[in-house]
Write an enzyme that holds these catalytic residues in place. Structure first.
Site, mmCIF file in Angstrom:
data_model
loop_
_atom_site.group_PDB
_atom_site.id
_atom_site.type_symbol
_atom_site.label_atom_id
_atom_site.label_comp_id
_atom_site.label_asym_id
_atom_site.label_seq_id
_atom_site.Cartn_x
_atom_site.Cartn_y
_atom_site.Cartn_z
ATOM 1 N N TYR A 74 -3.521 -6.000 15.332
ATOM 2 C CA TYR A 74 -3.325 -5.151 14.154
ATOM 3 C C TYR A 74 -2.810 -3.782 14.614
ATOM 4 C CZ TYR A 74 -5.073 -8.055 10.323
ATOM 5 O OH TYR A 74 -5.205 -9.021 9.367
ATOM 6 N N TRP A 79 -0.660 -2.972 8.483
ATOM 7 C CA TRP A 79 -1.156 -2.629 7.143
ATOM 8 C C TRP A 79 -0.909 -1.146 6.944
ATOM 9 C CZ3 TRP A 79 -2.173 -6.673 4.212
ATOM 10 C CH2 TRP A 79 -2.537 -7.878 4.834
ATOM 11 N N ASP A 137 -2.189 -1.317 12.833
ATOM 12 C CA ASP A 137 -2.743 -0.170 12.107
ATOM 13 C C ASP A 137 -4.065 0.279 12.732
ATOM 14 O OD1 ASP A 137 -3.596 -2.731 11.078
ATOM 15 O OD2 ASP A 137 -4.717 -1.651 9.540
ATOM 16 N N TRP A 188 -7.328 -13.883 11.086
ATOM 17 C CA TRP A 188 -7.134 -12.438 11.280
ATOM 18 C C TRP A 188 -8.417 -11.685 11.624
ATOM 19 C CZ3 TRP A 188 -9.736 -9.081 7.993
ATOM 20 C CH2 TRP A 188 -10.259 -9.646 6.816
ATOM 21 N N ASP A 206 -0.029 -6.482 -3.671
ATOM 22 C CA ASP A 206 -1.429 -6.179 -3.353
ATOM 23 C C ASP A 206 -2.019 -5.409 -4.527
ATOM 24 O OD1 ASP A 206 -3.901 -5.657 -1.871
ATOM 25 O OD2 ASP A 206 -2.740 -6.164 -0.101
ATOM 26 N N ASP A 219 -6.952 -13.897 1.002
ATOM 27 C CA ASP A 219 -7.978 -13.161 1.740
ATOM 28 C C ASP A 219 -8.877 -12.335 0.821
ATOM 29 O OD1 ASP A 219 -5.663 -11.646 1.189
ATOM 30 O OD2 ASP A 219 -6.169 -10.147 2.695
ATOM 31 N N GLU A 220 -10.084 -12.102 1.331
ATOM 32 C CA GLU A 220 -11.004 -11.082 0.823
ATOM 33 C C GLU A 220 -11.307 -11.183 -0.673
ATOM 34 O OE1 GLU A 220 -10.375 -7.600 4.066
ATOM 35 O OE2 GLU A 220 -8.896 -7.594 2.470
ATOM 36 N N ARG A 277 0.850 -1.208 0.000
ATOM 37 C CA ARG A 277 0.000 0.000 0.000
ATOM 38 C C ARG A 277 0.874 1.242 0.000
ATOM 39 N NH1 ARG A 277 -3.492 -3.445 2.516
ATOM 40 N NH2 ARG A 277 -5.159 -3.961 1.066
ATOM 41 N N HIS A 285 -6.750 -9.340 -4.255
ATOM 42 C CA HIS A 285 -5.650 -8.393 -4.001
ATOM 43 C C HIS A 285 -4.570 -8.455 -5.089
ATOM 44 C CE1 HIS A 285 -6.945 -6.892 -0.071
ATOM 45 N NE2 HIS A 285 -7.376 -8.108 0.176
ATOM 46 N N GLU A 318 -2.033 1.377 4.538
ATOM 47 C CA GLU A 318 -2.782 2.326 3.707
ATOM 48 C C GLU A 318 -2.476 3.761 4.133
ATOM 49 O OE1 GLU A 318 -4.040 -0.395 5.056
ATOM 50 O OE2 GLU A 318 -5.582 -1.300 3.782
HETATM 51 C C1 ACM Z 1 -6.284 -9.268 6.117
HETATM 52 O O1 ACM Z 1 -6.280 -8.466 7.050
HETATM 53 N N1 ACM Z 1 -7.010 -9.064 5.043
HETATM 54 C C2 ACM Z 1 -5.483 -10.473 6.158
#
Ligand code: ACM
Length: 640
Positions: free
Chosen positions: A531, A583, A533, A506, A304, A438-439, A275, A374, A585
């Site tokens: 986390y 993370w 962040d 997570w 990503d 993920d996601e 990011r 991602h 961002e």
């Molecule tokens: C994550 O936080 N998407 C692994």
């Protein structure tokens, strides 16, 4: 040209909020052909605009109006978001930029913006009150410490002797750090004051060590590289919390005997370098810190949607195109630096440098190549290989992308994966490769003829099985190279990967529990505790993300993985350890980086290393109080 953007909250309802945006032209030019771009932490409903139109890609919103912008005039527009009310200023406009096209040339001008009042009132800063410093301020707390009378004077320190090959690298690390502290080289000789010796009497498990600091010498015993490294990290915390480049008599360390061993075999941190690209020096600085807190794994999030950060010989496009964002690039700007080209990547030489730097400090570097979601940076770099033209699928990922998922139905995806994994496996000695997973958004692959054909051929009913199909392919390919696959909790979707894959949970503690119940080994990384962040207080202007709630220091410190699972449950063996994550961002400067990491990193180090019985908040605080001086010495911008 000179612009300002004001954003005001008009109304906040439980599931939607309406905003008014005013763009001021502060200059004397009448502007005809313009767009406004700005970063925004939520999806703006494109049908909610009072004027003009909005396109959103990720966090980047591009607003287009029909009208021109008169000199000293303004433009007003309203829009809505359909989610719960915002609780952090960080989720409103981050940066804004006006794109002006004149004579076919597009110029980007940064617009000032005033922070948005979210109507949450003003909480006073919530600072941590620390007690007086403890006598010994070791973090993580060792298993057994005995303070002895006397001190070892560092002015007596001339050299280090190493009696086992196993301790060479750890001793080298110590020598470097001592030189930095004292300004004097501390070489390795056969008659040093610090002795590194293999311990043959007891069975010292990996990471365990015995340290004896006496008045005239220091003995370090262990039976593994990791153990010697852990002993060095303790020694570094016993040093005075200031550097002395003069031979001061008061420059001493206390005499102690320490017996120490880790609670969890896996103690990790993940850093997102996609990011925002972090310079190599920042990555190494963090790894050195991780070693000081006895972490032994560094997960390097290298790819990503917003950037591909690792050189791959087979596909130079990945770093020529995929590593750069900008108004004129294939990948739009995101988060910050909206008006210019921005990014970077690590060459293979730099990656090897990081791996060796970490190995010396007992840290295994695990690369993460995040697939199939991602993957936008890769897809934008290699559209001919990775895009099925007939794919009509409509989806929007949680970060607002509609074109960021690899397609398991086309051969190009598998070619790509093999070529990437070939180079990644060759580069990284780690026995583990993290594959992300993920996601992946709902709706993906449903309009892809290739995916429909694959589903029919395999008898799959749910598109999630396509994810499992691709991940099982990756798992088998990694096995063929002697590597074990790691993946986020969604790697179990479609139920195709084997129980050999290690799952990193997570999203919640429950997710980790579910994976343990299903028979997977897990690394616990619940966002609500680990986390870094996440915001550290509930003040609206506190830095950080909020989806996992507020994560103050005490909450991170309190983390106990699967607390409800009985201590004698055999399932406990499936918990390999704990990992924290940053993370990025909104993290791109060293000071913001430090502010988010410290002091939660030392707190989590103790959760990873020290036994449950030894973890005590009231014992931690006085150690932290003294330990902060070490952070000050290193110029670390911690939060209190
Ligand atoms: C994550 O936080 N998407 C692994």
């Amino acid at each position: 040209m000179n612009f300002r953007v004001d954003l005001s909250l008009l109304e906040a309802k439980p599931d939607s909020s309406r905003f008014a945006l005013t763009l001021h032209n502060l200059g004397e030019e009448h502007i005809r052909n313009w767009h406004l771009t700005f970063s925004f932490g939520r999806y703006i409903d494109p049908n909610s605009l009072s004027h003009g139109s909005m396109e959103q890609v990720g966090y980047l919103c591009k607003y287009t109006a029909q009208e021109s912008l008169p000199a000293y005039g303004h433009h007003y527009v309203e829009f809505s978001i359909n989610c719960s009310p915002l609780v952090s200023t960080e989720d409103t406009i981050g940066e804004a930029c006006v794109l002006v096209t004149q004579n076919g040339n597009c110029q980007a001008y940064t617009a000032e913006h005033t922070p948005t009042d979210l109507g949450l009132g003003h909480l006073p800063p919530q600072a941590l009150k620390l007690p007086d410093a403890a006598d010994l301020c070791l973090i993580p707390r060792p298993y057994a410490v005995a303070r002895k009378p006397g001190q070892f004077a560092l002015t007596n320190l001339l050299s280090i002797s190493v009696e086992t090959e196993m301790a060479q690298m750890a001793a080298g690390w110590l020598s470097e750090e001592l030189e930095e502290h004292t300004g004097t080289p501390v070489p390795m000789t056969s008659k040093g004051q610090i002795h590194f010796k293999r311990h043959l009497l007891t069975d010292l498990k990996a990471g365990a060590y015995i340290l004896n600091v006496a008045r005239d010498h220091i003995d370090v015993f262990a039976d593994s590289h990791e153990g010697f490294v852990a002993a060095v990290s303790t020694l570094l915390q016993l040093l005075p919390a200031y550097s002395s480049h003069r031979a001061e008599a008061s420059y001493v360390m206390p005499c102690v005997t320490i017996e120490d061993k880790p609670r969890f075999a896996y103690r990790g941190m993940m850093l997102d370098c996609a990011r925002h690209f972090h310079p190599l020096s920042r990555v190494k600085r963090l790894i050195n810190q991780l070693a000081r807190y006895k972490f032994n794994y560094f997960q390097w999030h290298l790819t990503d949607d917003e950037g591909w950060r690792i050189e791959i010989d087979a596909y130079p496009e990945l770093t020529e195109i995929g590593a750069w964002r900008g108004p004129e690039e294939n990948i739009e700007p995101q988060f910050t630096e909206l008006n210019k080209r921005h990014g970077g990547f690590y060459s293979k030489k730099e990656v090897r440098e990081v791996i060796a730097f970490a190995a010396k400090r007992g840290i295994t570097v695990i690369p993460e190549i995040d697939i199939p979601g991602h993957s936008r940076a890769a897809i934008k770099s290699l559209p001919d290989l990775l895009v099925e033209e007939q794919d009509q699928s409509r989806y929007r990922s949680i970060q607002n992308y509609s074109d960021n998922v690899l397609n398991p139905g086309i051969e190009g995806t598998y070619t790509f994966l093999r070529n990437i994994l070939d180079e990644v496996c060759e580069l990284f000695p780690s026995p583990y490769i993290h594959i992300g997973a993920d996601e992946v958004p709902q709706g993906v692959w449903t309009g892809s003829p290739a995916c429909q054909a694959l589903m029919e051929k395999q008898g799959y009913r749910d598109p999630k099985e396509l994810q499992g199909h691709l991940l099982r392919y990756a798992e088998e390919y990694l096995h063929s190279k002697g590597k074990r696959m790691l993946g986020w909790e969604e790697a179990v979707h479609g139920d195709k990967v084997s129980k050999d894959t290690v799952i990193y949970s997570w999203s919640s503690e429950q997710a980790g529990q579910d994976c343990v119940e299903s028979g997977y080994d897990v690394v616990m990384q619940p966002g609500q505790y680990t986390y870094l962040d996440m915001t550290q207080s509930s003040a609206a202007d506190e830095a950080g993300a909020t989806w996992g709630g507020v994560v103050p220091l005490e909450k991170s410190y309190s983390y106990e993985p699967l607390a409800d699972l009985p201590s004698n449950s055999p399932k406990r063996h499936q918990i390999l350890g704990i990992q924290c994550a940053l993370w990025c961002e909104f993290i791109h400067t060293q000071s913001r980086f430090d502010y988010m990491v410290y002091p939660r990193l030392p707190a989590i180090a103790e959760v990873c290393w020290s036994s449950k019985e030894q973890r005590d908040w009231n014992d931690f605080l006085p150690r932290l109080a003294g330990h902060l001086k070490h952070l000050d010495r290193q110029g670390i911008n911690y939060r209190l």
